[in-house]
Enzyme design. Structure first.
Site, mmCIF file in Angstrom:
data_model
loop_
_atom_site.group_PDB
_atom_site.id
_atom_site.type_symbol
_atom_site.label_atom_id
_atom_site.label_comp_id
_atom_site.label_asym_id
_atom_site.label_seq_id
_atom_site.Cartn_x
_atom_site.Cartn_y
_atom_site.Cartn_z
ATOM 1 N N HIS A 267 0.834 -1.209 0.000
ATOM 2 C CA HIS A 267 0.000 0.000 0.000
ATOM 3 C C HIS A 267 0.861 1.249 0.000
ATOM 4 C CE1 HIS A 267 0.638 0.933 4.279
ATOM 5 N NE2 HIS A 267 0.351 -0.325 4.588
ATOM 6 N N CYS A 284 2.607 -4.783 6.715
ATOM 7 C CA CYS A 284 2.476 -4.597 5.273
ATOM 8 C C CYS A 284 3.795 -4.132 4.654
ATOM 9 C CB CYS A 284 1.380 -3.571 4.976
ATOM 10 S SG CYS A 284 -0.273 -4.077 5.492
#
Length: 431
Positions: A267, A284
């Site tokens: 992301h 992430c």
């Protein structure tokens, strides 16, 4: 200002000052690269920003451009071109005002220009103690700077690929690999001539590093994954920036090892941050928004993503033997299946085998043997992704098409090496 003077000046800075990041970067630059080598680097040369064009803000933020311009500033400092470095830093900060590392480099240059003193105490503000938070933030930016420079001078050897990519299906138009030790994400195009590296970007991983094991441990998983979807940024909090590409963590290997957690994405970054620290996420992989936007425009669902502690780069022909050997194993499995040979199939399936449908092992084998008995089957669009850690795993995706038919089943299997034998411990139909 000559290069040795700059070096001596910045080397006197300590962690309580506000301008040692550029000094750390310069030290790394001097030790690892000569100015001529930097100028000849293919990535820098390909993306170098002309001085004239850098004076005006770009019409759109381009992937990789901010980092390239930052490295050019380091190069100018390394060559003693202090005025050019300052102009480049001012331009970079104007175009990317949320690029914190660029802001600090500009501060370094302005401080050096304002009073190039021989004693650090003569620089305005140098006597003021820094808080613990300031020191931490400064050290984080130093590490970001070091890793960006490392990516410049430690480029992958020409015409090499990560060892995990034995073969990719023509349907997989791209592949992604993350080297956590270098805070680097590599984007490949799958061409007729094999994988071609088309871009690479600075990337952040978990606050506590890698090798995720349990929910909430703030570590990024390592292994072979696939992009499962593309999330619209309008449905996400600003924290995720330009969007997100979820991965299939935990994969079957992770589950077999008892790993837990979910929501592992590639992301972007929030509006106030151009880039995050090397270790800053809850698990992430985070990229600057222009870099993520390139991925969003490029990759598709089912694109393979390898996340490794450190990538091992090899010549494509060096994995040919391993590919051919496994090809023979998969063909033998297919022959036993087509012949309806349940006993023959058993040797290909581990005792702890699990199917996507949760069928018991023997029931799965019986159904498999009866499904296409006596049909001539062709295996197409094969993909072999090889993962080594404490054990050896092969993630295999392929299509099964019966003779005379135009389409068939896409199957994914997870194999593990048991001594000198490969066995399937997970299998499922994905389309």
């Amino acid at each position: 200002m000559e290069i040795d003077v700059i070096s001596r000046y910045f080397s006197r800075s300590n962690t309580t000052s506000r301008w040692p990041v550029l000094a750390a970067a310069l030290t790394c630059l001097l030790v690892t690269q000569t100015p001529s080598a930097i100028a000849q680097d293919p990535k820098t040369s390909a993306r170098a920003s002309a001085k004239a064009s850098s004076k005006a803000p770009p019409a759109a933020l381009v992937d990789g451009q901010a980092e390239t311009r930052l490295l050019e500033i380091y190069q100018s400092v390394g060559q003693g071109q202090h005025r050019e470095a300052l102009a480049g830093a001012e331009s970079l900060v104007r175009d990317y005002p949320n690029f914190q590392l660029a802001q600090l480099v500009l501060g370094d240059l302005l401080a050096a220009r304002a009073r190039p003193a021989q004693q650090i105490s003569a620089v305005p503000g140098a006597h003021l103690p820094a808080t613990t938070t300031e020191n931490h933030n400064l050290n984080v930016l130093r590490e970001e700077s070091r890793r960006r420079l490392q990516a410049l001078h430690a480029r992958p050897p020409a015409n090499t690929i990560p060892a995990q990519f034995l073969t990719l299906s023509p349907r997989q138009r791209h592949a992604v690999a993350v080297d956590a030790s270098r805070s680097r994400l590599y984007l490949f195009e799958n061409t007729r001539d094999g994988l071609r590296l088309v871009a690479d970007y600075y990337a952040s991983v978990g606050k506590l590093g890698i090798d995720k094991y349990v929910e909430g441990d703030q570590r990024t998983p390592i292994g072979v994954y696939f992009i499962t979807s593309r999330l619209d940024p309008s449905t996400l909090r600003d924290f995720y920036g330009a969007g997100a590409l979820p991965l299939n963590y935990p994969n079957p290997l992770d589950l077999s090892r008892g790993k837990t957690g979910s929501g592992i994405w590639l992301h972007g970054t929030p509006p106030e941050q151009f880039a995050r620290a090397p270790q800053a996420t809850d698990g992430c992989v985070a990229l600057a928004n222009p870099d993520l936007e390139r991925l969003l425009r490029t990759v598709e669902r089912a694109t393979p993503v390898v996340i490794a502690p450190e990538l091992r780069w090899v010549a494509p022909d060096s994995v040919e033997t391993a590919r051919q050997q496994f090809d023979a194993v998969l063909q033998a499995w297919s022959s036993a299946k087509v012949q309806g040979d349940v006993q023959g199939l058993q040797r290909f399936y581990a005792r702890d085998f699990k199917s996507a449908s949760q069928q018991p092992r023997q029931e799965w084998l019986n159904r498999l043997a009866n499904a296409q008995r006596s049909k001539e089957i062709e295996l197409k669009d094969k993909s072999y992704l090889h993962w080594r850690d404490s054990s050896e795993t092969m993630v295999v995706t392929f299509g099964e098409v019966a003779k005379g038919e135009r389409s068939g089943t896409t199957r994914r299997q997870y194999w593990k090496r048991q001594g000198d034998q490969w066995q399937i411990f997970y299998e499922g139909v994905i389309s």
